[in-house]
Design a protein around this motif. Structure first.
Motif: not given
Ligand SMILES: *Cc1c(COP(=O)(O)O)cnc(C)c1O
Length: 374
Positions: A60-62, A65, A89, A132-133, A158, A160, A184, A187, A195, A315
């Motif tokens: 995953s993206g989490t 990181l 995350p 993060a973007h 980040d 993601a 996910v 996205k 993933g 958020y």
């Molecule tokens: C979605 C997201 C993540 C986490 O990605 P996952 O695949 O949902 O774990 C991390 N950082 C940002 C900025 C995101 O938008």
């Protein structure tokens, strides 16, 4: 017309491909379902597309990181500067390696983390900064790069939400010592499941992330655990599916950009009624979601619902205001722009298969909102 924020038909065009892929990989003699040749081919395709030395697909993206921070050796006693406004995350990955997140405020319009706030948050304990973007706008990565170099800290990007975006000709994910993507569903390169990926030019980071994603094994000797790792492997079916979908990503992003351009043009006059579109333009943009800022956000959301337009509040509270992360908010510290963003942001549908008529309907519904002061 009813337009949900999360479309139920995201993968309708590719359903046959997905079913065929499940069947082909599911019945192949190798019976290999994770980290096989399809994952390697997917990593290679991303590597070539991005001009990166290494790409590691993971759970995953989490996880991406967390793996990057772990590979950088970030741990107890270290601080990582993260945006005060964004997804969980950003903070939880830092906590999960035993380090402390330090929150930096964001720009009131773009909602991306402010370089001067990041710099003010850097201390002798800072191991990394992690911008993060956001939504439609990429973080100011040239300045973040300069900050990281000047203060001798690592830069984790980040990205993601920004896969496929570019800033000054450099793709999102290529600005940091490492960048991460998320696949996910929602996205820009989301898939029919979960993933993520890590992108880096640093061979040592690549080697460590590869080990960390698979229980600390090096891919040669099974059951030899060099480091304490995670289970964060990539699915072969999704790797094959994403390989099939990768060539279409640029076109889908172009369509998102077109929709964003149209919205922004239509919404420009609404500023005096308390509804502000994101900044126009294409450079440093990502179009993950199209987020307005509205003084009467909840009224606008209700208004859109009556017009059949789904919208979404990403958020509703800044990270330091979340019960999980409040202990990392230093007493007396405030993040006023993150608070404002949480109170005012509202995302509109921008998925690429919206028709022109649907896009117009959404824009009409927003423009019908009487607005006015709160
Ligand atoms: C979605 C997201 C993540 C986490 O990605 P996952 O695949 O949902 O774990 C991390 N950082 C940002 C900025 C995101 O938008």
């Amino acid at each position: 017309m009813t337009l949900p924020f999360f479309p139920p038909d995201l993968f309708d065009d590719e359903r046959d491909v997905l079913l065929e892929t499940v069947f082909r990989i599911g019945t192949a003699p190798a019976q290999r379902f994770i980290l096989g040749e399809r994952t390697a081919a997917f990593e290679q395709a991303l590597r070539l597309q991005l001009g990166a030395a290494d790409v590691m697909a993971c759970g995953s993206g989490t996880a991406a990181l967390t793996l990057v921070l772990g590979a950088m050796g970030v741990g107890p006693g270290d601080e990582v500067v993260v945006p005060a406004f964004g997804c969980a995350p950003l903070a939880s990955s830092v906590v999960s390696v035993g380090a402390t997140p330090v929150f930096a405020d964001v720009h009131p319009w773009t909602m991306v983390v402010e370089p001067y706030e990041v710099e003010a948050a850097i201390s002798a304990r800072t191991a990394a900064i992690m911008p993060a973007h956001m939504f439609s706008v990429m973080a100011d990565m040239p300045t973040m790069r300069a900050l990281a170099d000047r203060h001798c800290v690592r830069l984790v990007e980040d990205s993601a939400v920004a896969q496929g975006g570019t800033l000054a000709g450099v793709p999102a994910g290529r600005w940091g010592d490492a960048g991460v993507f998320s696949f996910v569903q929602v996205k820009t390169f989301g898939t029919a499941g979960e993933g993520g990926a890590v992108v880096t030019d640093d061979p040592e980071l690549g080697r460590l992330v590869r080990m960390l994603r698979n229980h600390g094994q090096d891919g040669r000797d099974r059951f030899v655990h060099h480091v304490i790792g995670h289970n964060s492997r990539f699915d072969e079916v999704l790797a094959d599916f994403q390989l099939h979908r990768l060539p279409g990503l640029a076109g889908r992003l172009r369509r998102r950009a077109e929709i964003a351009d149209y919205y922004t043009e239509r919404f420009a006059p609404l500023v005096e009624r308390g509804v502000q579109p994101p900044p126009p333009g294409r450079d440093g943009r990502c179009f993950y979601v199209y987020s307005l800022l509205a003084d009467r956000r909840d009224d606008l959301k209700r208004h859109l619902t009556t017009r059949g337009v789904g919208s979404h509040v990403y958020y509703p509270a800044p990270l330091p205001a979340q019960p999980a992360f409040a202990r990392y908010a230093k007493p007396g510290q405030y993040w006023p722009h993150a608070e404002l963003a949480s109170a005012r942001t509202l995302a509109l549908p921008i998925y690429p298969h919206l028709t022109d008529a649907q896009v117009e309907h959404i824009a009409d519904a927003v423009c019908d909102f009487p607005g006015g002061p709160r």
